[in-house]
Design a protein around this motif. Structure first.
Motif, mmCIF file in Angstrom:
data_model
loop_
_atom_site.group_PDB
_atom_site.id
_atom_site.type_symbol
_atom_site.label_atom_id
_atom_site.label_comp_id
_atom_site.label_asym_id
_atom_site.label_seq_id
_atom_site.Cartn_x
_atom_site.Cartn_y
_atom_site.Cartn_z
ATOM 1 N N VAL A 78 0.813 -1.215 0.000
ATOM 2 C CA VAL A 78 0.000 0.000 0.000
ATOM 3 C C VAL A 78 0.846 1.265 0.000
ATOM 4 C CG1 VAL A 78 -1.926 -1.158 1.150
ATOM 5 C CG2 VAL A 78 -0.198 0.022 2.532
ATOM 6 N N SER A 79 2.168 1.123 -0.025
ATOM 7 C CA SER A 79 3.060 2.284 -0.059
ATOM 8 C C SER A 79 3.326 2.693 -1.502
ATOM 9 C CB SER A 79 4.381 1.969 0.646
ATOM 10 O OG SER A 79 4.162 1.644 2.001
ATOM 11 N N ALA A 80 3.136 3.969 -1.785
ATOM 12 C CA ALA A 80 3.343 4.456 -3.149
ATOM 13 C C ALA A 80 4.822 4.584 -3.477
ATOM 14 C CB ALA A 80 2.654 5.800 -3.329
ATOM 15 N N ASP A 81 5.659 4.796 -2.489
ATOM 16 C CA ASP A 81 7.086 4.990 -2.703
ATOM 17 C C ASP A 81 7.867 4.109 -1.741
ATOM 18 O OD1 ASP A 81 6.613 7.332 -4.491
ATOM 19 O OD2 ASP A 81 5.915 8.249 -2.614
ATOM 20 N N THR A 119 -8.880 -1.277 10.152
ATOM 21 C CA THR A 119 -10.294 -0.904 10.215
ATOM 22 C C THR A 119 -10.526 0.600 10.337
ATOM 23 O OG1 THR A 119 -10.298 -1.283 12.624
ATOM 24 C CG2 THR A 119 -10.944 -3.124 11.192
ATOM 25 N N ALA A 120 -9.480 1.369 10.583
ATOM 26 C CA ALA A 120 -9.596 2.835 10.616
ATOM 27 C C ALA A 120 -8.358 3.427 9.959
ATOM 28 C CB ALA A 120 -9.757 3.341 12.040
ATOM 29 N N PRO A 121 -8.237 3.282 8.635
ATOM 30 C CA PRO A 121 -7.028 3.775 7.960
ATOM 31 C C PRO A 121 -6.823 5.268 8.216
ATOM 32 C CG PRO A 121 -8.378 2.447 6.480
ATOM 33 C CD PRO A 121 -9.204 2.696 7.705
ATOM 34 N N GLY A 122 -5.563 5.667 8.262
ATOM 35 C CA GLY A 122 -5.240 7.070 8.486
ATOM 36 C C GLY A 122 -4.858 7.346 9.922
ATOM 37 N N ASP A 123 -4.995 8.626 10.313
ATOM 38 C CA ASP A 123 -4.489 9.027 11.626
ATOM 39 C C ASP A 123 -5.281 8.420 12.776
ATOM 40 O OD1 ASP A 123 -6.793 10.534 11.285
ATOM 41 O OD2 ASP A 123 -5.894 12.445 11.862
ATOM 42 N N LEU A 124 -6.572 8.118 12.583
ATOM 43 C CA LEU A 124 -7.355 7.561 13.672
ATOM 44 C C LEU A 124 -6.899 6.153 14.026
ATOM 45 C CD1 LEU A 124 -9.645 7.867 15.685
ATOM 46 C CD2 LEU A 124 -11.231 7.041 13.921
ATOM 47 N N GLY A 125 -6.675 5.308 13.024
ATOM 48 C CA GLY A 125 -6.224 3.953 13.296
ATOM 49 C C GLY A 125 -4.855 3.929 13.949
ATOM 50 N N MET A 126 -3.954 4.770 13.457
ATOM 51 C CA MET A 126 -2.622 4.844 14.055
ATOM 52 C C MET A 126 -2.706 5.328 15.495
ATOM 53 S SD MET A 126 0.697 7.085 12.935
ATOM 54 C CE MET A 126 2.066 7.272 14.081
ATOM 55 N N ALA A 127 -3.556 6.332 15.736
ATOM 56 C CA ALA A 127 -3.700 6.849 17.092
ATOM 57 C C ALA A 127 -4.230 5.766 18.026
ATOM 58 C CB ALA A 127 -4.628 8.056 17.096
ATOM 59 N N ARG A 128 -5.225 5.029 17.576
ATOM 60 C CA ARG A 128 -5.784 3.974 18.420
ATOM 61 C C ARG A 128 -4.712 2.943 18.785
ATOM 62 N NH1 ARG A 128 -11.520 3.030 15.128
ATOM 63 N NH2 ARG A 128 -12.735 4.602 16.290
ATOM 64 N N ALA A 129 -3.968 2.489 17.788
ATOM 65 C CA ALA A 129 -2.939 1.482 18.048
ATOM 66 C C ALA A 129 -1.859 2.029 18.976
ATOM 67 C CB ALA A 129 -2.335 1.010 16.732
ATOM 68 N N PHE A 139 0.518 6.709 0.487
ATOM 69 C CA PHE A 139 -0.114 5.406 0.299
ATOM 70 C C PHE A 139 -0.964 5.395 -0.967
ATOM 71 C CE2 PHE A 139 0.660 5.900 4.854
ATOM 72 C CZ PHE A 139 1.378 4.743 5.110
ATOM 73 N N ARG A 140 -1.245 4.188 -1.451
ATOM 74 C CA ARG A 140 -2.037 4.028 -2.668
ATOM 75 C C ARG A 140 -2.949 2.817 -2.505
ATOM 76 N NH1 ARG A 140 0.091 -0.186 -5.969
ATOM 77 N NH2 ARG A 140 2.016 -1.051 -5.075
ATOM 78 N N MET A 141 -3.976 2.775 -3.344
ATOM 79 C CA MET A 141 -4.836 1.608 -3.381
ATOM 80 C C MET A 141 -4.162 0.545 -4.239
ATOM 81 S SD MET A 141 -7.628 0.149 -2.442
ATOM 82 C CE MET A 141 -8.671 1.492 -1.864
ATOM 83 N N PRO A 142 -3.894 -0.632 -3.666
ATOM 84 C CA PRO A 142 -3.214 -1.670 -4.452
ATOM 85 C C PRO A 142 -4.148 -2.266 -5.501
ATOM 86 C CG PRO A 142 -3.875 -2.539 -2.324
ATOM 87 C CD PRO A 142 -4.205 -1.072 -2.304
ATOM 88 N N PRO A 143 -3.606 -3.002 -6.479
ATOM 89 C CA PRO A 143 -4.451 -3.681 -7.465
ATOM 90 C C PRO A 143 -5.438 -4.618 -6.785
ATOM 91 C CG PRO A 143 -2.149 -3.732 -8.126
ATOM 92 C CD PRO A 143 -2.176 -3.197 -6.734
ATOM 93 N N ALA A 144 -6.522 -4.947 -7.481
ATOM 94 C CA ALA A 144 -7.600 -5.741 -6.888
ATOM 95 C C ALA A 144 -7.096 -7.069 -6.351
ATOM 96 C CB ALA A 144 -8.707 -5.959 -7.915
ATOM 97 N N ARG A 145 -6.219 -7.754 -7.099
ATOM 98 C CA ARG A 145 -5.740 -9.060 -6.643
ATOM 99 C C ARG A 145 -4.908 -8.918 -5.369
ATOM 100 N NH1 ARG A 145 -3.123 -13.512 -10.613
ATOM 101 N NH2 ARG A 145 -5.315 -13.546 -11.194
ATOM 102 N N THR A 146 -4.098 -7.857 -5.311
ATOM 103 C CA THR A 146 -3.299 -7.625 -4.109
ATOM 104 C C THR A 146 -4.190 -7.268 -2.926
ATOM 105 O OG1 THR A 146 -1.475 -6.832 -5.484
ATOM 106 C CG2 THR A 146 -1.380 -6.304 -3.144
ATOM 107 N N ALA A 147 -5.228 -6.437 -3.180
ATOM 108 C CA ALA A 147 -6.156 -6.085 -2.109
ATOM 109 C C ALA A 147 -6.854 -7.331 -1.559
ATOM 110 C CB ALA A 147 -7.180 -5.084 -2.615
ATOM 111 N N ALA A 148 -7.222 -8.250 -2.460
ATOM 112 C CA ALA A 148 -7.854 -9.491 -2.008
ATOM 113 C C ALA A 148 -6.883 -10.325 -1.182
ATOM 114 C CB ALA A 148 -8.360 -10.283 -3.215
#
Length: 436
Positions: free
Chosen positions: A27-30, A66-76, A104-113
Motif C-alpha cells: 500500500v506504499s506508493a514509494d 479498520t480505521a485507515p489514516g491518523d485515527l487507526g494509528m492513534a488507536r494502536a 499510500f495508494r490503493m493496491p491492485p484488486a488481486r493484491t487487495a484481495a
C-alpha cells in the motif's frame, strides 16, 4: 525492502499469505524512509533508518486496517499496540515529520484481495477503541445538539479537565494553553507567553480602571496580566478545574479586588459596556454556524468604541471546517476550524469593524515545541498523573499540531475589531499603536 509475493499464484489462482511488512509495502506508493517491524517477525524499510514503527500485536493491525489514516494509528499507539522508534513519546515530531513523506495508494484488486485474506476475518473486525477516545459526532446526541451549552460543556470537560497538575508539567509556570508570541527567536516559552499577553493588552488599548471581559479564559493568564495593570477583569471558562485553579491564583497574587474567573458559559455573562473583550483560543470551540451570535454577543457587550481581540487557530483557506478524526475523537470534540476570511466576514457582518489582523503561525509551531519539551522532560511525572495512554495522546497531538503549523496546514490569526458609534467613528489612532 521485503519483496512482495502477490504475483506468485498456483493454477487455482490462490495467493500466498502476506506478512505485515509485505502488506505495508503493497500500500506504499514509494520506497519507505522508515523502519517497520511487526509482531509476525517481518520487517521492511531501511535497516539504518533513524525512525520507525513497531507493530506489536494483532490488535494493532486491526486498528490500522479498520480505521485507515491518523485515527487507526492513534488507536494502536494510544492502546500500546504500536510503538514509535527513535523518538521520545513526549515529542515524536521527528518521526511524524518523516512520516509526512510517506504516501499510500490503493493496491491492485488481486493484491487487495490477498491483503484481506492475509489479515483474516478476525483482524478485519474493529476492536473497541481505547477509553481515551470520545464518541463519534453522530453518537454524541445524548449530550445535546452540537454547540449547545450542555454539549459544549462536555467537550471542554473532555479536554481541559484532565488534571491541573498535568497541565502545570506541560504548559510551565504561565499555565497558558494558547499560542505564544516570540519577541525574538531565542526567547523562552515563558517570555513568549508574557509577551503575548502584553501584545493583546496593548492592542486593546487597555489602561488602569478599564473593564475587560476575557471569554474562554482558561487558567486566567490574561485575566491576571490585565489585573496586574489595574484593569477590572471578568474571565469565563467552561472548565471547573480551570476556574478553581484560576481563582486560587488570583488570591495568591492578591488580585481579588480586580479579577474574577467564573465557571460559566460566556453566553451567560450579563454585564455589558466593557471597554474591551479578549477571546484567546475560544473560537475553535463555538462552531462556524454560531459565529453570527458569537460576534453579536461581543458587540452587545462592548461599549461604543470598545475593542475586540480574537485569537484563534485557523485554516489557510475558507473551504472546510472539520478538524480530522484524531483531533475530534481524542483532543477537541466538536471543534471546528475555518479561515481568517470567514472570521473577519462574520465579525464585520455582526457590525464590528476589523482594523487589523496578523498570522502567528510560526509562533505556534515554536510554542508546541516548547510544550513537547516540557512533556518529555516531565514524562515520568505526567504518566504517574494521568497514565501512559493519555500522555501518549498529548505527545502525538502536540507534535502533530506542530507539524501542521510548520507546513501551513493550520494557522493562528489575531483579529482586532472595534464597535463604532452611530456615525461610524472609531476614535482610534491612524496607525497601529502597539509594539509588535
Amino acid at each position: 525492502m521485503t519483496m512482495l509475493r502477490t504475483n506468485r499464484t498456483d493454477d487455482r489462482g490462490s495467493t500466498d499469505k502476506l506478512t505485515m511488512a509485505e502488506i505495508l509495502d503493497a500500500v506504499s506508493a514509494d520506497a519507505l524512509n522508515l523502519r517497520f517491524t511487526a509482531f509476525d517477525g517481518s520487517s521492511t524499510g531501511p535497516a539504518d533508518a533513524p525512525y520507525g514503527l513497531d507493530l506489536k500485536t494483532p490488535r494493532g493491525a486491526s486498528y490500522l486496517a479498520t480505521a485507515p489514516g491518523d485515527l487507526g494509528m492513534a488507536r494502536a499507539y494510544v492502546a500500546g499496540d504500536l510503538d514509535l522508534m527513535g523518538v521520545h513519546p513526549g515529542d515524536p515530531y521527528p518521526l511524524l515529520d518523516a512520516m509526512g513523506e510517506v504516501h499510500f495508494r490503493m493496491p491492485p484488486a488481486r493484491t487487495a484481495a490477498a491483503i484481506a485474506r492475509s489479515l483474516g476475518v478476525e483482524l478485519l473486525k474493529p476492536p473497541p477503541p481505547p477509553p481515551q477516545e470520545a464518541l463519534p459526532r453522530w453518537r454524541r446526541v445524548a449530550e445535546g445538539l452540537r454547540h449547545s451549552k450542555t454539549r459544549d460543556a462536555e467537550a471542554i470537560h473532555h479536554h481541559y479537565d484532565v488534571s491541573n497538575t498535568f497541565y502545570e508539567y506541560v504548559l510551565g509556570p504561565s499555565m497558558t494553553y494558547t499560542c505564544a508570541c516570540y519577541p525574538t527567536d531565542g526567547a523562552t516559552l515563558e517570555e513568549a507567553q508574557e509577551n503575548k499577553y502584553r501584545l493583546v493588552f496593548d492592542k486593546l488599548r487597555l489602561k488602569a480602571g478599564d473593564r475587560l471581559l476575557d471569554i474562554g479564559c482558561g487558567w486566567g493568564g490574561m485575566v491576571r496580566y490585565a489585573a496586574r495593570q489595574g484593569v477590572h477583569v471578568i474571565g469565563a471558562t467552561l472548565s471547573a478545574e480551570q476556574a478553581s485553579w484560576a481563582q486560587e491564583a488570583i488570591k495568591r497574587e492578591g488580585l481579588q479586588d480586580l479579577a474574577e474567573v467564573r465557571h460559566s458559559d460566556y453566553r451567560d455573562i450579563r454585564e455589558t459596556d466593557f471597554d474591551a473583550i479578549s477571546s484567546i483560543g475560544l473560537t475553535e470551540h463555538i462552531g462556524v454556524r454560531n459565529y453570527p451570535s458569537y460576534f453579536g454577543f461581543i458587540k452587545d457587550h462592548l461599549r461604543t468604541g470598545g475593542l475586540l481581540l480574537n485569537h484563534c487557530i485557523t485554516r489557510p483557506d475558507n473551504k472546510r471546517t472539520s478538524t480530522g478524526a484524531f483531533i475530534d475523537r481524542y483532543v477537541f470534540p466538536d471543534g471546528e476550524l475555518t479561515g481568517s476570511g470567514t472570521i473577519i466576514a462574520a465579525a464585520q457582518d455582526a457590525g464590528l469593524e476589523v482594523r487589523h489582523e496578523e498570522n502567528l503561525r510560526e509562533h505556534y509551531a515554536k510554542t508546541l515545541a516548547g510544550w513537547c519539551a516540557n512533556l518529555e522532560a516531565n514524562w515520568d511525572a505526567c504518566v504517574a498523573e494521568v497514565g501512559e495512554a493519555t500522555a501518549r495522546v498529548w505527545g502525538l497531538y502536540m507534535a502533530g499540531s506542530r507539524l501542521g503549523f510548520d507546513r501551513n496546514i493550520v494557522q493562528l490569526h489575531q483579529v482586532l475589531a472595534v464597535k463604532l458609534d452611530e456615525r461610524g467613528k472609531a476614535d482610534l489612532p491612524l496607525r497601529p499603536w502597539w509594539t509588535a
